[in-house]
Each structure stands twice: as structure tokens, then as C-alpha cells.
Motif scaffolding. Structure first.
Motif, PDB file in Angstrom:
ATOM      1  N   ALA A  35     120.097 -56.233  74.656  1.00  0.00           N
ATOM      2  CA  ALA A  35     118.840 -56.000  73.942  1.00  0.00           C
ATOM      3  C   ALA A  35     117.752 -56.940  74.437  1.00  0.00           C
ATOM      4  N   ALA A  36     118.104 -58.201  74.705  1.00  0.00           N
ATOM      5  CA  ALA A  36     117.121 -59.142  75.240  1.00  0.00           C
ATOM      6  C   ALA A  36     116.667 -58.711  76.629  1.00  0.00           C
ATOM      7  N   ARG A  37     117.604 -58.265  77.473  1.00  0.00           N
ATOM      8  CA  ARG A  37     117.243 -57.803  78.819  1.00  0.00           C
ATOM      9  C   ARG A  37     116.336 -56.583  78.760  1.00  0.00           C
ATOM     10  N   ASP A  38     116.567 -55.720  77.780  1.00  0.00           N
ATOM     11  CA  ASP A  38     115.705 -54.552  77.623  1.00  0.00           C
ATOM     12  C   ASP A  38     114.266 -54.949  77.294  1.00  0.00           C
ATOM     13  N   TRP A 154     110.712 -71.279  70.742  1.00  0.00           N
ATOM     14  CA  TRP A 154     109.399 -71.056  71.357  1.00  0.00           C
ATOM     15  C   TRP A 154     109.425 -69.750  72.149  1.00  0.00           C
ATOM     16  N   TYR A 155     108.309 -69.011  72.055  1.00  0.00           N
ATOM     17  CA  TYR A 155     108.126 -67.794  72.846  1.00  0.00           C
ATOM     18  C   TYR A 155     106.769 -67.899  73.553  1.00  0.00           C
ATOM     19  N   LEU A 164     111.919 -60.534  69.597  1.00  0.00           N
ATOM     20  CA  LEU A 164     112.961 -61.353  70.208  1.00  0.00           C
ATOM     21  C   LEU A 164     113.628 -62.277  69.192  1.00  0.00           C
ATOM     22  N   ALA A 165     112.897 -62.665  68.153  1.00  0.00           N
ATOM     23  CA  ALA A 165     113.466 -63.580  67.164  1.00  0.00           C
ATOM     24  C   ALA A 165     114.700 -63.000  66.497  1.00  0.00           C
ATOM     25  N   SER A 166     114.692 -61.686  66.248  1.00  0.00           N
ATOM     26  CA  SER A 166     115.838 -61.073  65.579  1.00  0.00           C
ATOM     27  C   SER A 166     117.082 -61.095  66.456  1.00  0.00           C
ATOM     28  N   ILE A 167     116.891 -61.182  67.762  1.00  0.00           N
ATOM     29  CA  ILE A 167     118.013 -61.224  68.702  1.00  0.00           C
ATOM     30  C   ILE A 167     118.419 -62.662  68.994  1.00  0.00           C
ATOM     31  N   GLN A 168     117.461 -63.446  69.461  1.00  0.00           N
ATOM     32  CA  GLN A 168     117.774 -64.776  69.945  1.00  0.00           C
ATOM     33  C   GLN A 168     118.262 -65.695  68.830  1.00  0.00           C
ATOM     34  N   SER A 169     117.650 -65.607  67.648  1.00  0.00           N
ATOM     35  CA  SER A 169     118.078 -66.466  66.539  1.00  0.00           C
ATOM     36  C   SER A 169     119.513 -66.179  66.137  1.00  0.00           C
ATOM     37  N   ILE A 194     106.581 -69.196  58.326  1.00  0.00           N
ATOM     38  CA  ILE A 194     107.307 -68.443  57.296  1.00  0.00           C
ATOM     39  C   ILE A 194     106.414 -67.360  56.707  1.00  0.00           C
ATOM     40  N   ALA A 195     105.160 -67.707  56.454  1.00  0.00           N
ATOM     41  CA  ALA A 195     104.218 -66.720  55.901  1.00  0.00           C
ATOM     42  C   ALA A 195     104.053 -65.530  56.833  1.00  0.00           C
ATOM     43  N   GLY A 196     104.208 -65.761  58.141  1.00  0.00           N
ATOM     44  CA  GLY A 196     104.101 -64.680  59.114  1.00  0.00           C
ATOM     45  C   GLY A 196     105.344 -63.821  59.218  1.00  0.00           C
ATOM     46  N   GLY A 197     106.394 -64.169  58.470  1.00  0.00           N
ATOM     47  CA  GLY A 197     107.592 -63.344  58.428  1.00  0.00           C
ATOM     48  C   GLY A 197     108.663 -63.678  59.446  1.00  0.00           C
ATOM     49  N   LEU A 198     108.496 -64.785  60.197  1.00  0.00           N
ATOM     50  CA  LEU A 198     109.467 -65.085  61.247  1.00  0.00           C
ATOM     51  C   LEU A 198     110.847 -65.382  60.685  1.00  0.00           C
ATOM     52  N   ALA A 199     110.914 -66.082  59.550  1.00  0.00           N
ATOM     53  CA  ALA A 199     112.219 -66.429  58.982  1.00  0.00           C
ATOM     54  C   ALA A 199     113.022 -65.180  58.641  1.00  0.00           C
TER      55      ALA A 199
END
Length: 260
Positions: A35-38, A154-155, A164-169, A194-199
Motif C-alpha cells: 500500500a505504501a509503494r502504491d 514526518w511527511y 500514509l499515516a494510516s499505513i506507516q503508523s 490532533i485537531a486535524g484528525g491525524l491521531a
């Protein structure tokens, strides 16, 4: 002493599943790497020095590393940490993530953070500089045992907004669990992040907002929230994800080396 982690080839081929369900974790690592490679990112393991160099080279979009991952300040070693590096098709570093294991059988996140032992090899010198950390959420007193601190996320700007956060984390949490049999994974994130929804995108099941006041050299001052999850929820999250995605069939040594 642990052997250095290889940096080339498909990421799953270098993963040995020491703890946890082999089938679930093996399928997840295969899917996540693909998924990351895609999305244009090839993931590999790097060194703490690689992480430091990437941080310094991208100071325009990345604050200094939290001392947890600084060998000189934080006392971290290759045996107590890992670094994931993501590169684009040109070999340029475009993403990073790291994890560090802490063993707190008789203490807790609250105590280790307030004492600055979590952040610095020399807490007394840190206090003398004016560094400090206060965590107000009561859950910090119950987070103990084998605790993984997930950070150094970091991205590069052109790779943000790609999920990518949903994969890499999840790769980071899963790898830490299968390497160290962790009890908890935690992450400290600025309130704006957190307010931006990353967590939520990163898959944290528990989020305590605006509960940390941190001053840590050379990072500076931050107001943070705490993302955390116990390992049973980590595995349940991976199982849920694997139930709704197609897992590619790729030759891998993950299962073969699982118990070696």
C-alpha cells in the motif's frame, strides 16, 4: 547484541515475528508495504543517525527531534529503538517514523515524564535548563510495563494528504509489538495535529486532548495531546483492517522466519 536491520529489499522480508499472531501480522506487513509503494513510498529500516540527518535536512518543515530519539541527549540505542524511512522513486527521504521501548514495571508514564527520565539521559541537567513535562490525564498513571513511544513522524509536504499515516503508523506499532511484546503504544501530538484528525487516521483508539505541557530542549515548548492504545486493541485494529482490504500474494520470509 541485536544485528543491524537490513535497509534494502521488501520490508516484510526483513521482519521476524517474535511475538503475536503470525498469520495476522504477516498478512498485515505484506499489505502495508504494498500500500505504501502504491502511494509512491518505499519503506526500509534506517539508523538513528539517518533520522537525525533527515530531521536536520528538513528543518523548514520539521521541528527538532524530541530528545527521546536523540542518542546524545536521550540515551537511546539501536537496541531500544527502530527507525522507518520512506523514500520516493528518486531515493529521496519523504517520510519517517521511529519507536522506542521503555520498560516501566514499577513506575508509570506520569512519573517517567514528570521526572524527565523518559526524555533525557541526564534529567538533572535538563531541569537546570528549564525543561519540564506535566501530564494531567489520569490514564498516565496506568500506562506502565513495556511501553513503546511512537514518534519522529514526518511527511514531506508533497506526500501529505495521501493517507500514509494510516499505513506507516500501524507498521510502526505492529513492528514494535512483534519485536518487544509491548503492553502499550503511546504518541505525543501537538494539539493542532490532533485537531486535524491525524491521531484518528493513525489508528489510535484512545486520544486524550491537550493534556501535556512539554518543554524539552532542543524541541522547545509544546502543548500536546496523548494518543495511546493497549496491545490487544492494536491487534484488533489490524484484524479489522485486514478484514476489509485485499492482501497481495508476495513471496516473503515473514512466516518462515517467525519463530527463528
Amino acid at each position: 547484541m541485536q544485528e543491524p536491520l537490513p535497509r534494502s529489499g521488501r520490508l516484510p522480508a526483513h521482519l521476524k515475528i517474535k511475538y503475536g499472531p503470525v498469520d495476522l501480522l504477516g498478512r498485515f506487513f505484506l499489505w502495508a508495504d504494498t500500500a505504501a509503494r502504491d502511494l509512491g513510498v518505499t519503506l526500509s529500516f534506517g539508523s538513528l543517525q539517518d533520522l537525525l540527518e533527515a530531521n536536520r535536512s528538513n528543518s523548514d518543515s520539521w521541528r527538532p527531534l524530541v530528545p527521546v530519539f536523540d542518542e546524545a541527549l536521550g540515551g537511546v540505542t539501536p537496541e531500544t529503538a527502530f527507525v522507518l524511512i520512506g523514500r520516493n522513486k528518486h531515493g529521496e527521504v519523504v517520510t519517517t517514523q521511529a519507536g522506542r521501548i521503555f520498560d516501566w514495571p514499577e513506575t508509570s508514564l506520569k512519573d517517567e515524564a514528570a521526572s524527565l527520565r523518559m526524555f533525557f539521559a541526564d534529567p538533572d541537567a535538563a531541569f537546570a535548563r528549564g525543561d519540564r513535562c506535566k501530564i494531567t490525564t489520569p490514564i498516565a498513571e496506568k500506562i506502565n510495563g513495556r511501553v513503546v513511544f511512537s514518534g519522529a513522524v514526518w511527511y514531506r509536504r508533497d506526500f501529505r494528504g495521501k493517507d500514509l499515516a494510516s499505513i506507516q503508523s500501524r507498521i510502526g506499532r505492529a513492528y514494535a509489538f512483534t519485536r518487544w511484546n509491548s503492553d502499550f503504544t503511546i504518541g505525543m501530538m501537538a494539539d493542532g495535529v490532533i485537531a486535524g484528525g491525524l491521531a484518528e487516521r493513525a489508528g489510535y483508539t484512545k486520544i486524550e486532548r491537550s493534556c501535556i505541557e512539554l518543554v524539552a530542549s532542543p524541541l522547545g515548548e509544546m502543548r500536546c495531546g496523548l494518543g495511546w492504545m493497549p496491545s490487544d486493541e492494536l491487534l484488533a485494529d489490524l484484524a479489522t483492517m485486514m478484514g476489509r482490504v485485499a492482501v497481495p500474494v508476495i513471496e516473503s520470509r515473514v512466516a518462515e522466519e517467525a519463530n527463528h
